[in-house]
Design a protein around this motif. Structure first.
Motif, mmCIF file in Angstrom:
data_model
loop_
_atom_site.group_PDB
_atom_site.id
_atom_site.type_symbol
_atom_site.label_atom_id
_atom_site.label_comp_id
_atom_site.label_asym_id
_atom_site.label_seq_id
_atom_site.Cartn_x
_atom_site.Cartn_y
_atom_site.Cartn_z
ATOM 1 N N LYS A 78 6.794 10.920 2.279
ATOM 2 C CA LYS A 78 5.566 11.299 2.975
ATOM 3 C C LYS A 78 4.739 10.056 3.270
ATOM 4 O O LYS A 78 4.555 9.204 2.403
ATOM 5 N N ASN A 79 4.228 9.965 4.496
ATOM 6 C CA ASN A 79 3.291 8.912 4.894
ATOM 7 C C ASN A 79 2.023 9.580 5.375
ATOM 8 O O ASN A 79 2.071 10.629 6.017
ATOM 9 N N LYS A 80 0.881 8.983 5.084
ATOM 10 C CA LYS A 80 -0.365 9.462 5.695
ATOM 11 C C LYS A 80 -1.355 8.311 5.800
ATOM 12 O O LYS A 80 -1.213 7.282 5.127
ATOM 13 N N VAL A 81 -2.322 8.478 6.678
ATOM 14 C CA VAL A 81 -3.327 7.451 6.940
ATOM 15 C C VAL A 81 -4.648 7.938 6.359
ATOM 16 O O VAL A 81 -5.085 9.057 6.645
ATOM 17 N N VAL A 82 -5.285 7.073 5.537
ATOM 18 C CA VAL A 82 -6.495 7.500 4.831
ATOM 19 C C VAL A 82 -7.638 6.500 5.029
ATOM 20 O O VAL A 82 -7.421 5.348 5.397
ATOM 21 N N ASN A 83 -8.857 6.970 4.758
ATOM 22 C CA ASN A 83 -10.023 6.093 4.801
ATOM 23 C C ASN A 83 -10.214 5.438 3.430
ATOM 24 O O ASN A 83 -9.382 5.607 2.527
ATOM 25 N N GLU A 84 -11.338 4.746 3.248
ATOM 26 C CA GLU A 84 -11.569 4.006 2.006
ATOM 27 C C GLU A 84 -11.753 4.922 0.797
ATOM 28 O O GLU A 84 -11.646 4.473 -0.349
ATOM 29 N N LEU A 85 -12.020 6.195 1.040
ATOM 30 C CA LEU A 85 -12.158 7.162 -0.056
ATOM 31 C C LEU A 85 -10.837 7.859 -0.378
ATOM 32 O O LEU A 85 -10.783 8.713 -1.268
ATOM 33 N N GLY A 86 -9.768 7.489 0.345
ATOM 34 C CA GLY A 86 -8.472 8.121 0.123
ATOM 35 C C GLY A 86 -8.302 9.434 0.849
ATOM 36 O O GLY A 86 -7.347 10.177 0.590
ATOM 37 N N GLU A 87 -9.239 9.740 1.776
ATOM 38 C CA GLU A 87 -9.171 10.998 2.525
ATOM 39 C C GLU A 87 -8.386 10.799 3.818
ATOM 40 O O GLU A 87 -8.577 9.790 4.518
ATOM 41 N N GLU A 88 -7.533 11.758 4.139
ATOM 42 C CA GLU A 88 -6.725 11.663 5.355
ATOM 43 C C GLU A 88 -7.620 11.690 6.582
ATOM 44 O O GLU A 88 -8.559 12.498 6.669
ATOM 45 N N VAL A 89 -7.325 10.806 7.536
ATOM 46 C CA VAL A 89 -8.161 10.710 8.740
ATOM 47 C C VAL A 89 -7.501 11.475 9.889
ATOM 48 O O VAL A 89 -6.296 11.742 9.858
ATOM 49 N N PRO A 90 -8.268 11.818 10.925
ATOM 50 C CA PRO A 90 -7.696 12.542 12.079
ATOM 51 C C PRO A 90 -6.677 11.689 12.831
ATOM 52 O O PRO A 90 -6.630 10.471 12.684
ATOM 53 N N ALA A 91 -5.899 12.366 13.681
ATOM 54 C CA ALA A 91 -4.903 11.670 14.510
ATOM 55 C C ALA A 91 -5.560 10.581 15.338
ATOM 56 O O ALA A 91 -6.678 10.743 15.840
ATOM 57 N N ASP A 92 -4.850 9.449 15.452
ATOM 58 C CA ASP A 92 -5.249 8.294 16.258
ATOM 59 C C ASP A 92 -6.443 7.502 15.704
ATOM 60 O O ASP A 92 -6.906 6.569 16.339
ATOM 61 N N GLN A 93 -6.882 7.880 14.508
ATOM 62 C CA GLN A 93 -7.928 7.082 13.859
ATOM 63 C C GLN A 93 -7.271 6.081 12.913
ATOM 64 O O GLN A 93 -6.319 6.415 12.202
ATOM 65 N N VAL A 94 -7.771 4.848 12.892
ATOM 66 C CA VAL A 94 -7.170 3.793 12.067
ATOM 67 C C VAL A 94 -7.631 3.903 10.620
ATOM 68 O O VAL A 94 -8.808 4.125 10.336
ATOM 69 N N GLY A 95 -6.677 3.761 9.711
ATOM 70 C CA GLY A 95 -6.965 3.751 8.273
ATOM 71 C C GLY A 95 -5.836 3.042 7.552
ATOM 72 O O GLY A 95 -4.980 2.401 8.186
ATOM 73 N N GLU A 96 -5.799 3.160 6.239
ATOM 74 C CA GLU A 96 -4.722 2.521 5.470
ATOM 75 C C GLU A 96 -3.550 3.476 5.321
ATOM 76 O O GLU A 96 -3.727 4.665 5.047
ATOM 77 N N LEU A 97 -2.341 2.936 5.508
ATOM 78 C CA LEU A 97 -1.124 3.745 5.338
ATOM 79 C C LEU A 97 -0.799 3.848 3.858
ATOM 80 O O LEU A 97 -0.719 2.821 3.161
ATOM 81 N N ILE A 98 -0.600 5.087 3.372
ATOM 82 C CA ILE A 98 -0.161 5.283 1.991
ATOM 83 C C ILE A 98 1.114 6.119 1.997
ATOM 84 O O ILE A 98 1.380 6.870 2.939
ATOM 85 N N VAL A 99 1.906 5.976 0.937
ATOM 86 C CA VAL A 99 3.272 6.499 0.927
ATOM 87 C C VAL A 99 3.566 7.184 -0.409
ATOM 88 O O VAL A 99 3.097 6.736 -1.465
ATOM 89 N N LYS A 100 4.351 8.252 -0.338
ATOM 90 C CA LYS A 100 4.756 8.965 -1.549
ATOM 91 C C LYS A 100 6.192 9.429 -1.409
ATOM 92 O O LYS A 100 6.613 9.864 -0.334
#
Length: 517
Positions: free
Chosen positions: A348-370
């Protein structure tokens, strides 16, 4: 199941099929599996046991494959090391990694001399014949020479019937030391479960089968090659076409002579192949798939390569801490240029903000992986482990976005972000524009201190046209970029600094700038 037991099963099923070709030498699966067991057994006779750490200072060769799988078969932990590192760099890894035995080329002897006093815990140096003129050992101290064994003798002393101990999926199989761009290298501990799951999942996702012949020219000590161009093909009975070092001419010849079906490389390799004057589409006509990873591939390079050679390039993404693959462009759906593709099966990959919350499509954040491929942690570094893995998610440090269809895009490394007057500038965006200029061969963009805006954008380029001028390129950038993203200056170089995998080193360029101030 683990990669070494899977190799044994494949040998039982496809014993006479070629496992690899190397410089005129061919080994079947039955021969490779027997060599792996004999080497494992030979290590046991030297006193190496389950849990001991063995370092490999080897280039691409059968020695590497046999040593890797042999050590894993007896339950030892393997630490692959770049053999062209300096004595200090190698010494740090061998000391930090608590290494008990080293397998390396005979060219390593002078290096072992230099490091010997500082590494008393290394019990054995197993020397592989390089084919180069023999290294004079007359001056080496007697204690060191007593610890040296030849690879051939260790292999000859072993038993092909050796089975090895029971291995748990959570046992540490490999420790991969990261490049250490922000300090001392960290050793990512990958388990047998990590390696096996990623090798099988990648092999299935890319449909690597026993009919495939995979060009293995990426460095085997690097995780990209280790999983994608070595382990994955061996899991399903494919054949490795082992190339000692990357050379465009040799890649074209091997692809033609062996009717290669898969090529894996970093963007720099694709650039060299594209620029090679004698490269012909006919030489690569047997390829069904080209794989790119290790760094973001400029869209202009990808499209030019596909157009010239009429072969699909699928870009993916990974990192050492994830064994490494997390994303690939799917083969059964459109390939999106500039995208690293979609999450591979079981990951699983998802893009999150600085609080670790998933961001909407096409918004830049940090990639995290599980997933089952994520490391168990950094060796002897619990604080760094806790910072990297939170609630089972690996924080990659890469900025990314995901579109509505689930395709991920790497925007840039978090640490490479350039802040110009409070505006975010992603170096890759500027590089993409410069790569689209017909006279540019290579590009790297960094941020440099600026008294007015905090940082400014600076570009380094390699041009195929000597008369190309800085002003011309800056005007070109102004046509395609907002004013704050346009480079304030452009340096022309004959070549850009790269690591051994061919990845361009932005940080090295930045450090050189700081040193000249």
């Amino acid at each position: 199941m683990n990669i070494t037991s899977r190799l044994h099963e494949t040998a039982l099923e496809l014993g006479e099929k070629p496992a690899y070709h190397f410089m005129g030498q061919t080994s079947t699966y039955a021969e490779l599996d027997a060599a792996v067991s004999k080497f494992a057994s030979g290590l046991v006779q030297l006193g190496i046991r389950k849990g001991d750490h063995i370092a490999l200072l080897l280039g691409n060769s059968p020695h590497f494959v046999i040593s890797l799988y042999g050590a894993l078969r007896l339950g030892a932990t393997v630490i692959p090391v770049n053999p062209i590192y300096t004595a200090d760099e190698i010494g740090y890894i061998l000391h930090n990694g608590d290494v008990k035995a080293v397998v390396g080329l005979d060219l390593m002897v002078p290096l072992a001399e230099k490091m010997y006093e500082k590494l008393p815990n290394i019990a054995h140096y197993i020397i592989c014949e390089s084919g180069q003129p023999e290294v004079d050992q007359d001056g080496s101290n007697l204690s060191l020479r007593s610890k040296m064994k030849s690879f051939t003798s260790v292999l000859a002393s072993g038993e092909a019937s050796f089975k090895g101990p029971e291995l748990d999926k959570d046992d540490t199989a490999v420790i991969l030391y990261t490049s250490g761009t922000t300090g001392k290298p960290k050793g990512a501990m990958l388990t047998h479960g990590n390696l096996y799951s990623n090798a099988i999942d990648v092999s299935d996702y890319l449909r690597i089968a026993k009919e495939d012949r995979v060009i293995t020219t990426l460095p085997m000590f690097h995780v990209f090659c280790l999983t994608v161009a070595l382990n994955a093909p061996l899991m399903n009975g494919g054949t490795l076409l082992i190339v000692p070092r990357f050379s465009p001419g040799e890649i074209f010849q091997i692809a033609r002579d062996f009717q290669a079906t898969v090529f894996a490389g970093v963007p720099t390799m694709y650039n060299f192949l594209l620029q090679y004057p004698e490269g012909r589409a006919e030489d690569l006509q047997s390829l069904r798939l080209c794989i790119s990873g290790g760094a973001s591939m400029p869209v202009a390079l990808l499209e030019n390569f596909e157009r010239k050679f009429n072969v699909r390039v699928s870009e993916g993404y990974g990192l050492s801490e994830a064994s490494p693959v997390t994303c690939f462009n799917p083969l059964d759906r459109p390939r999106k240029a500039g995208s690293i593709g979609m999450s591979i099966v079981n990951v699983k990959n998802k893009v999150v903000n600085e609080l670790g919350e998933e961001v909407p499509a096409d918004q830049v954040g940090e990639l995290i992986v599980k997933g089952p491929n994520v490391m168990k942690g950094y060796y002897k570094m619990p604080e760094e482990t806790a910072a990297a893995i939170k609630n089972g998610w690996l924080y990659t440090g890469d900025l990314a976005r995901v579109d509505e269809e689930g395709y991920f895009y790497i925007v840039d490394r978090k640490k490479d972000l350039v802040l110009v007057g409070g505006y975010n500038v992603y170096p890759r965006e500027v590089e993409e524009v410069l790569y689209s200029h017909e006279d540019i061969v290579e590009v790297a963009v960094v941020g440099v201190p600026d008294p007015n805006f905090g940082e400014a954008v600076r570009a380094f380029v390699v041009s195929k046209k000597p008369e190309l001028r800085e002003e011309e390129l800056i005007e070109f950038c102004k046509e395609h970029l907002a004013k704050y993203k346009v480079p304030s200056s452009i340096d022309f170089l004959e070549e850009l600094p790269k690591n051994t995998t061919g990845k361009i080193l932005r940080r090295s360029l930045k450090d050189q700038l700081l040193q000249t101030k």
